[in-house]
Scaffold this motif. Structure first.
Motif, PDB file in Angstrom:
ATOM      1  N   GLU A 124      -7.161   8.756   1.179  1.00 58.55           N
ATOM      2  CA  GLU A 124      -8.332   7.701   1.263  1.00 58.55           C
ATOM      3  C   GLU A 124      -8.898   7.710  -0.397  1.00 58.55           C
ATOM      4  O   GLU A 124      -9.458   6.666  -0.721  1.00 58.55           O
ATOM      5  N   GLN A 158      -6.843   6.305  -3.048  1.00 63.30           N
ATOM      6  CA  GLN A 158      -6.829   4.861  -2.831  1.00 63.30           C
ATOM      7  C   GLN A 158      -7.913   4.402  -3.419  1.00 63.30           C
ATOM      8  O   GLN A 158      -7.612   3.337  -4.148  1.00 63.30           O
ATOM      9  N   LYS A 191      -7.947   4.350  -7.189  1.00 63.19           N
ATOM     10  CA  LYS A 191      -7.029   3.697  -7.661  1.00 63.19           C
ATOM     11  C   LYS A 191      -7.493   2.046  -7.680  1.00 63.19           C
ATOM     12  O   LYS A 191      -7.458   1.295  -8.722  1.00 63.19           O
ATOM     13  N   ARG A 192      -8.303   1.381  -6.565  1.00 63.48           N
ATOM     14  CA  ARG A 192      -8.670   0.339  -6.562  1.00 63.48           C
ATOM     15  C   ARG A 192      -9.747   0.343  -7.463  1.00 63.48           C
ATOM     16  O   ARG A 192      -9.791  -0.805  -8.370  1.00 63.48           O
ATOM     17  N   THR A 219       0.838  -1.271  -0.124  1.00 59.25           N
ATOM     18  CA  THR A 219       0.052  -0.034   0.053  1.00 59.25           C
ATOM     19  C   THR A 219       0.917   1.268  -0.051  1.00 59.25           C
ATOM     20  O   THR A 219       2.089   1.153   0.363  1.00 59.25           O
ATOM     21  N   VAL A 220       0.250   2.316  -0.364  1.00 58.90           N
ATOM     22  CA  VAL A 220       1.170   3.645  -0.611  1.00 58.90           C
ATOM     23  C   VAL A 220       1.510   3.922   0.970  1.00 58.90           C
ATOM     24  O   VAL A 220       2.543   4.266   1.213  1.00 58.90           O
TER      25      VAL A 220
END
Length: 180
Positions: A163, A166, A169-170, A35-36
């Motif tokens: 958040e 992410q 991105k998901r 994860t980032v």
């Protein structure tokens, strides 16, 4: 210059990313198959365990023990210790140990693209993402042309924005996996 980059839950790690260019490069190098927040927490862990983020020191130190110490810096500690050591060697040899020279010495966007691409482990996605961070968070003019037209870490300016990034991105990756 920002006082912090909000890529982790740690204020200390976020401040380090903004204040030490080597930390920023290491975070991007580690941003692979984790994860980032995990990737960008790595530079602080390395600094705490090795005592410095000095490029020459990192290039000439066996980093694997620091990477394997619990909690591990990365899920692939051996490979990533080697990658960070290689990155530090390039910064030491090509830029006199000053990671910021990767972008401050760049003549234009094409030169910056080449400089980033020449770093170990930096492919097209990292070129664009680092370019976006440099352009949007550090006002590096030569990085402007590297900024893609989709969300990147350059758009992250708070924990909430991380958040949202992410989640986007998901969703993007899930869309890529759908059968045609």
């Amino acid at each position: 210059m920002p006082s912090a980059l909000h890529f982790t839950p740690s204020d200390e790690a976020n401040a380090l990313l903004a204040q030490e260019p080597m930390a920023l490069l290491i975070g991007f190098a580690l941003d692979q198959q984790v994860t980032v927040p995990t990737a960008f927490s790595g530079p602080l862990k390395i600094k705490q365990r090795v005592g410095t983020l000095d490029a020459h020191t990192l290039a000439t130190t066996d980093l694997e023990p620091a990477f394997r110490e619990k909690p591990a810096v990365h899920r692939f500690p051996g490979n990533m210790a080697k990658r960070v050591r290689e990155l530090a060697a390039v910064v030491d040899e090509e830029y006199g140990g000053d990671a910021s020279r990767v972008w401050t010495d760049a003549k234009d966007g094409a030169d910056l693209r080449k400089r980033i691409a020449d770093l170990p482990g930096f492919g097209e996605m990292k070129i664009k993402s680092l370019g976006a961070v440099l352009a949007k968070r550090f006002d590096v003019a030569v990085a402007q042309e590297l900024v893609p037209n989709h969300p990147t870490l350059g758009d992250v300016d708070s924990a909430e924005a991380l958040e949202q990034y992410q989640a986007k991105k998901r969703a993007h990756k899930a869309g890529l996996r759908k059968p045609a």
